[in-house]
Design an enzyme around this catalytic site. Structure first.
Site, PDB file in Angstrom:
ATOM      1  N   ASP A  87      31.136  -3.201  33.655  1.00 49.65           N
ATOM      2  CA  ASP A  87      32.121  -4.210  33.267  1.00 49.65           C
ATOM      3  C   ASP A  87      33.366  -3.565  32.666  1.00 49.65           C
ATOM      4  O   ASP A  87      33.908  -4.034  31.679  1.00 49.65           O
ATOM      5  CB  ASP A  87      31.526  -5.228  32.294  1.00 49.65           C
ATOM      6  CG  ASP A  87      32.410  -6.459  32.153  1.00 49.65           C
ATOM      7  OD1 ASP A  87      33.220  -6.713  33.061  1.00 49.65           O
ATOM      8  OD2 ASP A  87      32.321  -7.146  31.115  1.00 49.65           O
ATOM      9  N   HIS A 146      35.671  -8.154  33.976  1.00 47.18           N
ATOM     10  CA  HIS A 146      35.748  -9.612  34.137  1.00 47.18           C
ATOM     11  C   HIS A 146      37.067 -10.199  33.631  1.00 47.18           C
ATOM     12  O   HIS A 146      37.363 -11.354  33.906  1.00 47.18           O
ATOM     13  CB  HIS A 146      34.556 -10.293  33.439  1.00 47.18           C
ATOM     14  CG  HIS A 146      34.570 -10.218  31.957  1.00 47.18           C
ATOM     15  ND1 HIS A 146      33.800  -9.338  31.240  1.00 47.18           N
ATOM     16  CD2 HIS A 146      35.247 -10.947  31.034  1.00 47.18           C
ATOM     17  CE1 HIS A 146      34.000  -9.522  29.949  1.00 47.18           C
ATOM     18  NE2 HIS A 146      34.876 -10.490  29.804  1.00 47.18           N
ATOM     19  N   SER A 178      37.884  -9.961  24.610  1.00 50.43           N
ATOM     20  CA  SER A 178      37.278  -9.150  25.655  1.00 50.43           C
ATOM     21  C   SER A 178      38.246  -8.084  26.147  1.00 50.43           C
ATOM     22  O   SER A 178      39.387  -8.370  26.507  1.00 50.43           O
ATOM     23  CB  SER A 178      36.872 -10.036  26.828  1.00 50.43           C
ATOM     24  OG  SER A 178      36.107  -9.322  27.745  1.00 50.43           O
TER      25      SER A 178
END
Length: 389
Positions: A160, A130, A234
């Site tokens: 992911d 993402h 992230s």
């Protein structure tokens, strides 16, 4: 005689004078000495250069050079990811804000911040799907200040994870650790670029292992940590006290959007498998048999009169799919895949995904209180469609 007496008197007078002079000077000398003793020069101790107890600076120093900032630019072609608005699970999409004329950017573009980890001298970088999905441009900023454009090698939305690549010399590379050896209570460090403030290291412990059923990814086996991680972390590194990579920071549980001490990282064992598959094939190939699954709960076990509460119920079968062709029917309970016991739907999904497509696999099912072993020709798991398209 008179002369002798006069000499004696003068001598006594001089001696008395000397005595009084000595007596007058002696107290002052004592005061100075006492004053000197009352205010001694303090002795200042200087700390040694040895490692302070409880410090993890060596681990941080080993890992930090290999953790990078990732800047992406994207035209607003899609709506925001649905999880970015979820009040409980906040994905680390970073600070997505429209461009402005002050930085010379296009007002129609969106900018995003994230992190990544250099895993090879050839320039391969592990990050989250993402972070880079849908990006028109990707720029990587190294800890030493160097910058380079990056290209996407491959994406795996079901875990992911993503692999991107840069072309630079003398790249620092992180050492991959053994996430299988991690235990609850182990100290870990989270490294990334929260809120774009710059590279930051936070410390915590492993709070739990094997977290799943969070409905974040299709394949979930998260390391849970209380190390502070926030937006922009992230894709960054979760490392052990030796500076070895054991996870890729991916998500947090939060009602406010900030860290509350519940963060999740993808184990490096999973990341390594995905990385090798992407570098080899451009994508991850997984096994598939075409079934819908449901966990066996105590209530279901009671209603079906089952003597067991483990395994996975086949709730549906895809017509003409591998399971259908092998004779698996709705209501069957899958007990084993290639001899490995199935505890729940998560284990079942992972065991089937590891099977090579095109080959036969033996699966043990329970049907009407009888066990049967069926040969299933494993299919290739379809690539999930992007719901935002």
């Amino acid at each position: 005689m008179r002369r002798f007496w006069l000499l004696f008197a003068q001598t006594v007078t001089i001696a008395l004078a000397l005595y009084f002079v000595y007596g007058a000077l002696r107290p002052a000398s004592r005061v100075q000495q006492l004053g000197s003793q009352a205010t001694p020069v303090p002795v200042v101790e200087t700390a040694s250069s040895s490692l302070a107890p409880g410090s993890y600076r060596d681990a941080a120093a080993r890992a930090m050079p290999a953790v990078v900032n990732i800047l992406t630019t994207q035209a607003p072609k899609r709506s925001a990811h649905p999880l970015s608005r979820d009040p409980f699970f906040k994905r680390f999409f970073g600070d997505r804000t429209p461009g402005n004329d002050d930085d010379g950017g296009d007002d129609d573009l969106q900018n995003s911040l994230g992190s990544g980890v250099i895993v090879s001298h050839e320039g391969y970088i592990l990050t989250n799907n993402h972070v880079v999905e849908g990006a028109d441009e990707i720029e990587v900023v190294l800890a030493d200040g160097r910058k380079a454009p990056a290209k996407v090698v491959g994406l795996d939305p079901e875990t992911d994870l993503a692999i991107i690549r840069i072309n630079l010399d003398k790249l620092p590379v992180i050492v991959l650790g053994q996430s299988e050896q991690a235990r609850v209570g182990d100290v870990v460090l989270a490294i990334g670029n929260p809120f774009g403030v710059g590279q930051t290291v936070t410390m915590g412990i492993i709070s739990a292992l094997g977290r799943n059923n969070l409905h974040i990814n299709s394949f979930e086996n998260f390391i849970q940590t209380d190390a502070a991680i926030n937006f922009g972390n992230s894709g960054g590194a979760l490392v052990d006290t030796r500076g070895n990579l054991i996870g890729i920071n991916t998500a947090i549980y939060s009602q406010s959007g900030g860290s509350v001490g519940i963060g999740f990282a993808i184990p490096v064992s999973t990341a390594k498998t995905v990385m090798e598959a992407i570098i080899k094939n451009g994508h991850v190939v997984r096994g598939w048999i075409g079934v819908e699954m449901q966990d066996i709960t105590k209530e279901l076990a009671d209603s079906f009169g089952l003597q067991r509460s483990n395994g996975a119920i086949i709730a549906g079968v895809v017509r003409n799919g591998p399971a259908d062709k092998a004779g698996i029917k709705p209501g069957d309970i899958l007990l084993k895949v290639e001899g490995k016991s199935v505890g729940d739907t998560t284990e079942m999904l992972n065991l089937i995904a590891q099977l090579p497509p095109g080959e036969k696999a033996k699966m043990t099912v329970l049907r009407k209180s009888r066990e049967a072993v069926l040969d299933v020709v494993v299919g290739k798991r379809p690539i999930p469609k992007d719901p935002s398209k």
